[in-house]
Design an enzyme around this catalytic site. Sequence first.
Site, PDB file in Angstrom:
ATOM      1  N   GLY A 116       0.366  22.795 -24.263  1.00  0.00           N
ATOM      2  CA  GLY A 116       0.299  24.108 -23.638  1.00  0.00           C
ATOM      3  C   GLY A 116      -0.171  25.279 -24.605  1.00  0.00           C
ATOM      4  N   ALA A 117      -1.261  24.983 -24.878  1.00  0.00           N
ATOM      5  CA  ALA A 117      -2.017  25.743 -26.002  1.00  0.00           C
ATOM      6  C   ALA A 117      -2.803  26.802 -25.143  1.00  0.00           C
ATOM      7  CB  ALA A 117      -2.898  24.791 -26.809  1.00  0.00           C
ATOM      8  N   SER A 162      -1.836  29.362 -23.250  1.00  0.00           N
ATOM      9  CA  SER A 162      -1.317  30.465 -23.030  1.00  0.00           C
ATOM     10  C   SER A 162       0.206  30.655 -23.834  1.00  0.00           C
ATOM     11  CB  SER A 162      -0.955  30.782 -21.654  1.00  0.00           C
ATOM     12  OG  SER A 162       0.055  29.888 -21.165  1.00  0.00           O
ATOM     13  N   GLY A 163       0.719  31.896 -23.751  1.00  0.00           N
ATOM     14  CA  GLY A 163       2.169  31.985 -24.398  1.00  0.00           C
ATOM     15  C   GLY A 163       2.421  31.473 -26.006  1.00  0.00           C
ATOM     16  N   GLY A 176       2.115  28.664 -27.283  1.00  0.00           N
ATOM     17  CA  GLY A 176       1.300  27.614 -27.642  1.00  0.00           C
ATOM     18  C   GLY A 176      -0.026  28.202 -28.053  1.00  0.00           C
ATOM     19  N   ASP A 228      -1.943  16.577 -18.474  1.00  0.00           N
ATOM     20  CA  ASP A 228      -0.849  16.962 -17.610  1.00  0.00           C
ATOM     21  C   ASP A 228       0.417  16.413 -17.737  1.00  0.00           C
ATOM     22  OD1 ASP A 228       0.658  17.955 -15.195  1.00  0.00           O
ATOM     23  OD2 ASP A 228      -0.726  17.147 -13.965  1.00  0.00           O
ATOM     24  N   LEU A 229       1.418  16.998 -18.434  1.00  0.00           N
ATOM     25  CA  LEU A 229       2.535  16.592 -18.519  1.00  0.00           C
ATOM     26  C   LEU A 229       3.534  16.260 -17.491  1.00  0.00           C
ATOM     27  CD1 LEU A 229       3.329  18.774 -21.733  1.00  0.00           C
ATOM     28  CD2 LEU A 229       3.064  16.481 -21.721  1.00  0.00           C
ATOM     29  N   ASN A 281       5.256  21.746 -27.419  1.00  0.00           N
ATOM     30  CA  ASN A 281       5.410  23.237 -26.853  1.00  0.00           C
ATOM     31  C   ASN A 281       5.429  23.443 -25.499  1.00  0.00           C
ATOM     32  OD1 ASN A 281       5.041  26.289 -27.250  1.00  0.00           O
ATOM     33  ND2 ASN A 281       3.293  25.721 -26.051  1.00  0.00           N
ATOM     34  N   TYR A 305      20.776  20.325  -6.971  1.00  0.00           N
ATOM     35  CA  TYR A 305      19.697  20.923  -7.777  1.00  0.00           C
ATOM     36  C   TYR A 305      20.122  22.419  -7.971  1.00  0.00           C
ATOM     37  CZ  TYR A 305      15.243  22.447  -9.966  1.00  0.00           C
ATOM     38  OH  TYR A 305      14.507  23.074 -10.775  1.00  0.00           O
TER      39      TYR A 305
END
Length: 311
Positions: free
Chosen positions: A20-21, A23-24, A26, A72-73, A99, A168
């Site tokens: 997740g590097a 943005s934010g 990461g 893609d996690l 992250n 959910y």
Amino acid sequence: MIWSVDSIPNQEGRIVLVTGANSGLGFDTARFLLNKGAGVILGCRTMQKAELARQKLLEQTPSANIELLEIDLGDLNQVDRAADQIAIKYKKLDLLINNAGVMAPPFTLSKQGLELQFAVNHLSHMALTLKLLPLMSKQDGARVVTVSSGAQYMGKINWNDLQGNNHYDRWASYSQSKLANVMFALELHKRLKKSNCNVASLSSHPGLARTNLQIASVAANGSWQEGFAYKLMGPMFQSSAMGSLPQLLAATDPNAKSGEQYGPRFNFRGYPKLCRVAPLALNMELREKLWELSLKLIRNFIQINSFKEIL
């Protein structure tokens, strides 16, 4: 003593993978590590996102050693392939910062048909870590940092409906996945220690940090109430850069130890310090139960054999 980016030791010669590097938290984590001389692999959902992040980072640090990884996690098979690429291309890996994450979307399934938050935030990072442990175990001082959230303290594992198929609640599922992050980090620590493996496992949480997660959640759910709540809470949020400090401390500080968690000084904002984990994560039997259940789910889709040499 205040721990800031100036406290990060020299990272020259170290190789880091940050998920997740783009943005934010990461992106800021990658930025600060690059400034300290580390070589950073930007793990991003698409190569386009990764390339855009690289260009922004190079504008700030033109000589930075940046590599790109498509991961893609939401797809365990792609996580499997990405981990294999790392193992083949790199002779070592010093830091893995788990992250990336998704927060409170409408009920959504991963590529393998699992609830998206549990799949992305927990299962895929567990799979990635286990696949990379043999590579990391070759390095003295290697660390895995799993990024949780303050939501861990409100989380519980819904053993009877883990995937939210019967009912959910997006925030309950988010909190569950963040509790699972800490339970995984602690269980990994225990197993690494028992196996005399020199890899450390730590966790962190950013407190209330302003990232793209809030924007994405509002957009995905179309909730004006949620958007309004974020505006009201705006003054309480700290910057993404400040929010990245706990994971940077966990990843780089010589005094940080395996099994510890770091978060903001005042729990939701401030400079980082050692902080308590969610009480439920201290239950060893539940951690072992989650580990075995998670491993079974992962093995339904990918083969993880190499970590047996370590754990």
